[in-house]
Write a protein that holds these residues in place. Sequence first.
Motif, PDB file in Angstrom:
ATOM      1  N   ALA A  82       0.832  -1.207   0.000  1.00  0.00           N
ATOM      2  CA  ALA A  82       0.000   0.000   0.000  1.00  0.00           C
ATOM      3  C   ALA A  82       0.863   1.254   0.000  1.00  0.00           C
ATOM      4  CB  ALA A  82      -0.933  -0.009   1.211  1.00  0.00           C
ATOM      5  N   ASN A  83       1.893   1.276   0.813  1.00  0.00           N
ATOM      6  CA  ASN A  83       2.773   2.439   0.885  1.00  0.00           C
ATOM      7  C   ASN A  83       3.584   2.614  -0.392  1.00  0.00           C
ATOM      8  OD1 ASN A  83       1.804   2.992   3.442  1.00  0.00           O
ATOM      9  ND2 ASN A  83       3.494   1.968   4.473  1.00  0.00           N
ATOM     10  N   ALA A  84       3.993   1.513  -1.002  1.00  0.00           N
ATOM     11  CA  ALA A  84       4.769   1.581  -2.242  1.00  0.00           C
ATOM     12  C   ALA A  84       3.954   2.187  -3.382  1.00  0.00           C
ATOM     13  CB  ALA A  84       5.262   0.188  -2.629  1.00  0.00           C
ATOM     14  N   LEU A  85       2.663   1.953  -3.367  1.00  0.00           N
ATOM     15  CA  LEU A  85       1.800   2.489  -4.420  1.00  0.00           C
ATOM     16  C   LEU A  85       1.840   4.013  -4.496  1.00  0.00           C
ATOM     17  CD1 LEU A  85      -1.356   0.250  -3.982  1.00  0.00           C
ATOM     18  CD2 LEU A  85       0.059   0.381  -6.040  1.00  0.00           C
ATOM     19  N   VAL A  86       2.040   4.657  -3.373  1.00  0.00           N
ATOM     20  CA  VAL A  86       1.969   6.122  -3.334  1.00  0.00           C
ATOM     21  C   VAL A  86       3.303   6.787  -3.004  1.00  0.00           C
ATOM     22  CG1 VAL A  86      -0.504   6.181  -2.841  1.00  0.00           C
ATOM     23  CG2 VAL A  86       1.130   6.060  -0.943  1.00  0.00           C
ATOM     24  N   ASP A  87       4.376   6.025  -2.958  1.00  0.00           N
ATOM     25  CA  ASP A  87       5.695   6.568  -2.639  1.00  0.00           C
ATOM     26  C   ASP A  87       6.384   7.023  -3.932  1.00  0.00           C
ATOM     27  OD1 ASP A  87       8.390   7.008  -1.999  1.00  0.00           O
ATOM     28  OD2 ASP A  87       8.368   5.449  -0.456  1.00  0.00           O
ATOM     29  N   ASP A  88       6.638   8.323  -4.034  1.00  0.00           N
ATOM     30  CA  ASP A  88       7.289   8.878  -5.221  1.00  0.00           C
ATOM     31  C   ASP A  88       8.673   8.303  -5.469  1.00  0.00           C
ATOM     32  OD1 ASP A  88       5.140  10.535  -5.690  1.00  0.00           O
ATOM     33  OD2 ASP A  88       6.065  12.301  -4.791  1.00  0.00           O
ATOM     34  N   ASN A  89       9.324   7.813  -4.437  1.00  0.00           N
ATOM     35  CA  ASN A  89      10.686   7.294  -4.573  1.00  0.00           C
ATOM     36  C   ASN A  89      10.727   5.855  -5.080  1.00  0.00           C
ATOM     37  OD1 ASN A  89      11.961   9.673  -3.593  1.00  0.00           O
ATOM     38  ND2 ASN A  89      11.312   9.098  -1.539  1.00  0.00           N
ATOM     39  N   ILE A  90       9.597   5.206  -5.136  1.00  0.00           N
ATOM     40  CA  ILE A  90       9.540   3.814  -5.609  1.00  0.00           C
ATOM     41  C   ILE A  90       9.044   3.809  -7.042  1.00  0.00           C
ATOM     42  CG2 ILE A  90       8.436   1.565  -5.294  1.00  0.00           C
ATOM     43  CD1 ILE A  90       8.418   2.180  -2.285  1.00  0.00           C
ATOM     44  N   THR A  91       9.892   3.372  -7.935  1.00  0.00           N
ATOM     45  CA  THR A  91       9.542   3.337  -9.360  1.00  0.00           C
ATOM     46  C   THR A  91       9.323   1.916  -9.869  1.00  0.00           C
ATOM     47  OG1 THR A  91      11.872   3.341  -9.986  1.00  0.00           O
ATOM     48  CG2 THR A  91      10.773   5.490  -9.843  1.00  0.00           C
ATOM     49  N   ASP A  92       9.614   0.928  -9.043  1.00  0.00           N
ATOM     50  CA  ASP A  92       9.459  -0.467  -9.444  1.00  0.00           C
ATOM     51  C   ASP A  92       8.671  -1.204  -8.364  1.00  0.00           C
ATOM     52  OD1 ASP A  92       9.650  -3.030 -10.461  1.00  0.00           O
ATOM     53  OD2 ASP A  92      11.813  -3.204 -10.134  1.00  0.00           O
ATOM     54  N   LEU A  93       7.453  -1.569  -8.688  1.00  0.00           N
ATOM     55  CA  LEU A  93       6.612  -2.300  -7.732  1.00  0.00           C
ATOM     56  C   LEU A  93       6.854  -3.801  -7.751  1.00  0.00           C
ATOM     57  CD1 LEU A  93       3.126  -0.551  -8.030  1.00  0.00           C
ATOM     58  CD2 LEU A  93       4.680  -0.525  -6.090  1.00  0.00           C
ATOM     59  N   ASN A  94       7.675  -4.270  -8.662  1.00  0.00           N
ATOM     60  CA  ASN A  94       7.881  -5.719  -8.782  1.00  0.00           C
ATOM     61  C   ASN A  94       8.312  -6.390  -7.481  1.00  0.00           C
ATOM     62  OD1 ASN A  94       7.015  -5.906 -11.425  1.00  0.00           O
ATOM     63  ND2 ASN A  94       9.050  -5.519 -12.244  1.00  0.00           N
ATOM     64  N   PRO A  95       9.262  -5.842  -6.718  1.00  0.00           N
ATOM     65  CA  PRO A  95       9.628  -6.511  -5.466  1.00  0.00           C
ATOM     66  C   PRO A  95       8.464  -6.569  -4.468  1.00  0.00           C
ATOM     67  CG  PRO A  95      11.275  -4.856  -6.055  1.00  0.00           C
ATOM     68  CD  PRO A  95      10.124  -4.687  -6.996  1.00  0.00           C
ATOM     69  N   TYR A  96       7.654  -5.534  -4.446  1.00  0.00           N
ATOM     70  CA  TYR A  96       6.511  -5.493  -3.531  1.00  0.00           C
ATOM     71  C   TYR A  96       5.417  -6.458  -3.986  1.00  0.00           C
ATOM     72  CZ  TYR A  96       8.911  -1.421  -1.822  1.00  0.00           C
ATOM     73  OH  TYR A  96       9.864  -0.590  -1.297  1.00  0.00           O
ATOM     74  N   THR A  97       5.235  -6.548  -5.294  1.00  0.00           N
ATOM     75  CA  THR A  97       4.257  -7.476  -5.852  1.00  0.00           C
ATOM     76  C   THR A  97       4.686  -8.923  -5.590  1.00  0.00           C
ATOM     77  OG1 THR A  97       3.695  -5.877  -7.557  1.00  0.00           O
ATOM     78  CG2 THR A  97       3.041  -8.157  -7.953  1.00  0.00           C
ATOM     79  N   ALA A  98       5.960  -9.186  -5.794  1.00  0.00           N
ATOM     80  CA  ALA A  98       6.480 -10.538  -5.559  1.00  0.00           C
ATOM     81  C   ALA A  98       6.310 -10.933  -4.096  1.00  0.00           C
ATOM     82  CB  ALA A  98       7.952 -10.618  -5.967  1.00  0.00           C
ATOM     83  N   GLU A  99       6.565 -10.001  -3.198  1.00  0.00           N
ATOM     84  CA  GLU A  99       6.421 -10.295  -1.767  1.00  0.00           C
ATOM     85  C   GLU A  99       4.949 -10.488  -1.395  1.00  0.00           C
ATOM     86  OE1 GLU A  99       8.087 -10.950   2.118  1.00  0.00           O
ATOM     87  OE2 GLU A  99       8.718 -11.219   0.052  1.00  0.00           O
ATOM     88  N   LEU A 100       4.075  -9.682  -1.967  1.00  0.00           N
ATOM     89  CA  LEU A 100       2.639  -9.857  -1.729  1.00  0.00           C
ATOM     90  C   LEU A 100       2.191 -11.224  -2.222  1.00  0.00           C
ATOM     91  CD1 LEU A 100      -0.027  -8.480  -0.757  1.00  0.00           C
ATOM     92  CD2 LEU A 100      -0.355  -7.781  -3.143  1.00  0.00           C
ATOM     93  N   ASN A 101       2.653 -11.612  -3.389  1.00  0.00           N
ATOM     94  CA  ASN A 101       2.312 -12.942  -3.915  1.00  0.00           C
ATOM     95  C   ASN A 101       2.904 -14.056  -3.051  1.00  0.00           C
ATOM     96  OD1 ASN A 101       0.677 -12.287  -6.084  1.00  0.00           O
ATOM     97  ND2 ASN A 101       2.428 -11.932  -7.425  1.00  0.00           N
ATOM     98  N   ARG A 102       4.116 -13.848  -2.551  1.00  0.00           N
ATOM     99  CA  ARG A 102       4.753 -14.878  -1.732  1.00  0.00           C
ATOM    100  C   ARG A 102       3.979 -15.092  -0.431  1.00  0.00           C
ATOM    101  NH1 ARG A 102       7.682 -15.636   2.612  1.00  0.00           N
ATOM    102  NH2 ARG A 102       7.879 -13.431   3.139  1.00  0.00           N
ATOM    103  N   VAL A 103       3.607 -14.005   0.217  1.00  0.00           N
ATOM    104  CA  VAL A 103       2.935 -14.106   1.513  1.00  0.00           C
ATOM    105  C   VAL A 103       1.461 -14.445   1.343  1.00  0.00           C
ATOM    106  CG1 VAL A 103       2.279 -12.812   3.582  1.00  0.00           C
ATOM    107  CG2 VAL A 103       4.574 -12.585   2.647  1.00  0.00           C
ATOM    108  N   CYS A 104       0.816 -13.807   0.402  1.00  0.00           N
ATOM    109  CA  CYS A 104      -0.635 -13.938   0.296  1.00  0.00           C
ATOM    110  C   CYS A 104      -1.100 -14.861  -0.820  1.00  0.00           C
ATOM    111  CB  CYS A 104      -1.261 -12.551   0.066  1.00  0.00           C
ATOM    112  SG  CYS A 104      -1.268 -11.523   1.530  1.00  0.00           S
ATOM    113  N   GLY A 105      -0.198 -15.292  -1.654  1.00  0.00           N
ATOM    114  CA  GLY A 105      -0.596 -16.089  -2.807  1.00  0.00           C
ATOM    115  C   GLY A 105      -0.767 -17.560  -2.510  1.00  0.00           C
ATOM    116  N   ARG A 106      -0.719 -18.307  -3.539  1.00  0.00           N
ATOM    117  CA  ARG A 106      -0.930 -19.750  -3.510  1.00  0.00           C
ATOM    118  C   ARG A 106       0.006 -20.427  -2.496  1.00  0.00           C
ATOM    119  NH1 ARG A 106      -3.397 -21.693  -7.282  1.00  0.00           N
ATOM    120  NH2 ARG A 106      -3.608 -23.854  -7.801  1.00  0.00           N
ATOM    121  N   PRO A 107      -0.555 -21.252  -1.629  1.00  0.00           N
ATOM    122  CA  PRO A 107       0.271 -21.946  -0.627  1.00  0.00           C
ATOM    123  C   PRO A 107       1.236 -22.946  -1.253  1.00  0.00           C
ATOM    124  CG  PRO A 107      -2.087 -22.475  -0.330  1.00  0.00           C
ATOM    125  CD  PRO A 107      -1.957 -21.554  -1.502  1.00  0.00           C
TER     126      PRO A 107
END
Length: 107
Positions: A82-107
């Motif tokens: 959520a914070n990465a979505l609105v942080d001007d200093n973050i230009t690549d969401l891939n690490p955050y997306t990967a972590e979201l998928n790792r924690v919340c995705g398919r077991p």
Amino acid sequence: MIKPTSVATALAAAAALLLFLPATPAQAQSPVCDRAIEFVNTTVDMSGGTMDAAAATALSDRLNGLAIVAQGEEKAVITAYANALVDDNITDLNPYTAELNRVCGRP
């Protein structure tokens, strides 16, 4: 102030990763993660894969609200995304997306 070009590029990459990385529908590990994934996928679908600043901010707000009821690692990853979505200093969401998928995705 959010840079529309960098946000659009980052969100498009994140959307592609969320939509195309798992070849089958994600099955969340918990109801909170299920909602987080649903929020992200719905926003990406509704925006046509290129979220503008308003959509990114709205998604960030929804995810931060959801993180209030989350616990542990799920809370941390949802809040970070959520914070990465609105942080001007973050230009690549891939690490955050990967972590979201790792924690919340398919077991």
